[in-house]
Design a protein around this motif. Structure first.
Motif, PDB file in Angstrom:
ATOM      1  N   HIS A   1       2.280  12.626   3.403  1.00  0.00           N
ATOM      2  CA  HIS A   1       1.004  11.862   3.040  1.00  0.00           C
ATOM      3  C   HIS A   1       0.183  11.923   4.530  1.00  0.00           C
TER       4      HIS A   1
ATOM      5  N   GLU B   1       0.690  -1.203   0.128  1.00  0.00           N
ATOM      6  CA  GLU B   1      -0.150  -0.029  -0.168  1.00  0.00           C
ATOM      7  C   GLU B   1       0.855   1.286  -0.049  1.00  0.00           C
TER       8      GLU B   1
ATOM      9  N   GLU C   1       3.767   5.788  -5.812  1.00  0.00           N
ATOM     10  CA  GLU C   1       3.497   5.858  -7.188  1.00  0.00           C
ATOM     11  C   GLU C   1       2.403   6.814  -7.603  1.00  0.00           C
ATOM     12  N   LYS C   2       1.229   6.897  -6.801  1.00  0.00           N
ATOM     13  CA  LYS C   2       0.216   7.934  -7.355  1.00  0.00           C
ATOM     14  C   LYS C   2       0.767   9.246  -6.993  1.00  0.00           C
ATOM     15  N   ALA C   3       1.647   9.447  -5.911  1.00  0.00           N
ATOM     16  CA  ALA C   3       2.501  10.912  -5.822  1.00  0.00           C
ATOM     17  C   ALA C   3       3.141  11.253  -6.919  1.00  0.00           C
TER      18      ALA C   3
ATOM     19  N   ALA D   1       2.780  10.037 -10.244  1.00  0.00           N
ATOM     20  CA  ALA D   1       1.771  10.504 -11.225  1.00  0.00           C
ATOM     21  C   ALA D   1       1.218  11.868 -10.830  1.00  0.00           C
ATOM     22  N   ASP D   2       0.979  12.088  -9.776  1.00  0.00           N
ATOM     23  CA  ASP D   2       0.527  13.696  -9.434  1.00  0.00           C
ATOM     24  C   ASP D   2       1.588  14.701  -9.631  1.00  0.00           C
TER      25      ASP D   2
ATOM     26  N   LYS E   1       1.935   1.869  -3.527  1.00  0.00           N
ATOM     27  CA  LYS E   1       0.880   2.373  -4.336  1.00  0.00           C
ATOM     28  C   LYS E   1       0.636   3.961  -3.871  1.00  0.00           C
ATOM     29  N   ILE E   2       0.886   4.360  -2.624  1.00  0.00           N
ATOM     30  CA  ILE E   2       0.547   5.889  -2.430  1.00  0.00           C
ATOM     31  C   ILE E   2       1.866   6.465  -3.256  1.00  0.00           C
TER      32      ILE E   2
END
Length: 464
Positions: free
Chosen positions: A347, A310, A316-318, A320-321, A313-314
């Protein structure tokens, strides 16, 4: 008359008392009639002001009271006329115990941390390092107190060892062999038959393996001692010689382990807040003005518990953002400090315990999960530090542990005694390691790990 510590005078003494104090001169200033000496004996970050009527003392004695000199002063405590202290000492007798010439490096001016590392034999006399080392003492005391109150036994594991707990091979060798006459066998390997122990030995990187033996007999133990890593790492977070605290507990699973780690770290931080107030206030003012708020934040918030998957995933999203990291993020990577701090500081905005790491990036002794890919590891992540605690539930299965040892080509001659605990009454058990200096970095707000140990050992540096 017996000596009174300056900390006692500043906290309890009443005006009107006669006192004897001894310490080192921080500064001397004044006029032709009155001098003011700032005296410190190491018991407090605060100085005691000594008021000296020049007419009552030999001018040569007064001239010898320079910054760094050691003196004994008898006098009467009086209410202070100046700001900053409640009482001061009106001197009636002064004895010069140790003169200090003008080559003394710690004159009254600002000094860089790098300069102070070059005079590490004197830097404890500065306010900053006095505060750090008093806090270091208090943290050591709190650690022993925490475990003793919970029924743990202090277990002494060897400093000289023939096994490599972490499997990294970055160990300092211990030998009595003549390094100018090294004998080798027909395969080119060094012969250790004539060495002191008759085999290759090194300084320990961890007391964990031996600690597990203690836990599977005494129930709950902890180690607290020096450890050594021959990493050629010149970072603000690495030392070649440092101290480790390693509890090991029979019958604890990973959840129990996380509970223990959270309770332990909160206890230590609260101890500092309750017992080191003056030193923390000084460091908060001079080193890191968010320090006390950050310490209180840790004691007042429950730690987030999150699987490694998890966390990835956090991150990787950061990315992407639009967030930029220096090191790549992917499932299976060993998280860098920047990744750990992002999770904590940006986060979640609170300490995080990451669990269930890929087995390929963790040590051989960690209990394997049913998915065959991850192990029951846990890392406690803190603001400004990143990982402060690393631990796991240990693999109690003889067959699984043996298979992992073989997969990693760890020599069985070094592991037979460790595997015996899985043959003779094995049990679930867990533990973790806390680098003492990492804890001190957090509690003091200092920026470099070399500044929370009296005499740092780093690549190319073994002075003092």
């Amino acid at each position: 008359m017996s000596r009174t510590r300056i900390s006692e005078i500043l906290s309890k003494a009443q005006a009107g008392e006669d006192v004897l104090v001894k310490g080192w001169v921080r500064t001397r200033r004044g006029s032709k009639q009155v001098n003011f000496i700032a005296l410190n004996d190491g018991s407090s970050v605060n100085n005691l002001q000594i008021v000296v009527d020049i007419n009552n003392f030999d001018p040569e004695l007064i001239k010898s009271i320079t910054t760094g000199a050691c003196i004994a002063v008898k006098g009467k405590l009086v209410a202070s006329q100046g700001a900053g202290q409640a009482v001061e000492v009106q001197a009636t007798e002064i004895e010069l115990l140790g003169a200090c010439d003008d080559t003394y490096p710690l004159q009254k001016k600002g000094h860089t941390m790098e300069f102070l590392r070059d005079v590490a034999h004197l830097r404890p006399r500065t306010n900053t390092f006095g505060a750090v080392f008093r806090i270091r003492h208090n943290m050591a005391f709190a650690i022993h107190k925490f475990f003793h109150e919970r029924g743990f036994y202090y277990f002494h594991t060897p400093i000289i060892t023939a096994s490599d707990c972490e499997g990294a091979g970055q160990m300092f060798q211990v030998t009595t062999k003549n390094l100018y006459k090294i004998e080798k066998d027909e395969n080119g390997a060094i012969k250790y038959d004539d060495d002191f122990f008759g085999k290759q030995t090194s300084l320990t990187v961890s007391g964990q393996l031996e600690g597990e033996l203690g836990a599977t007999a005494l129930g709950a133990i902890y180690t607290f001692g020096p450890t050594f890593r021959a990493e050629n790492s010149n970072t603000p977070r690495h030392l070649a010689e440092f101290w480790m605290i390693e509890p090991e507990v029979a019958f604890n699973d990973i959840t129990d382990n996380m509970d223990l780690a959270e309770d332990f770290i909160k206890y230590c931080v609260k101890w500092a807040l309750d017992n080191c107030a003056d030193d923390l206030a000084f460091l908060n003012k001079m080193i890191d003005n968010e320090l006390i708020d950050r310490l209180k934040f840790v004691t007042e918030n429950k730690f987030i518990r999150l699987p490694y998957t998890e966390g990835i995933k956090i991150l990787e999203k950061a990315i992407a953002d639009g967030h930029k990291f220096e090191f790549p993020v992917f499932w299976g990577c060993d998280l860098a400090s920047e990744h750990e701090r992002f999770l904590v500081e940006q986060h979640f905005k609170c300490p995080v315990i990451l669990t269930d790491y890929p087995k390929e990036i963790k040590a051989f002794y960690m209990k394997q999960n049913d998915d065959g890919k991850t192990v029951r590891a846990m890392d406690v992540l803190f603001p400004k530090i990143g990982e402060i605690i690393g631990g796991s539930e240990r693999e109690e299965s003889y067959d699984k542990l043996l298979k992992r040892i073989q997969e990693l080509n760890i020599p069985m001659k070094d592991m037979w005694w460790y595997l015996d605990t899985r043959k003779f009454g094995t049990c679930p058990h867990s533990g973790f390691g806390l680098g003492f200096e990492r804890l001190l970095l957090f509690v003091t707000g200092m920026q470099n790990i070399r500044d929370v140990i009296p005499f740092p050992r780093t690549p190319g540096r073994a002075d003092f």
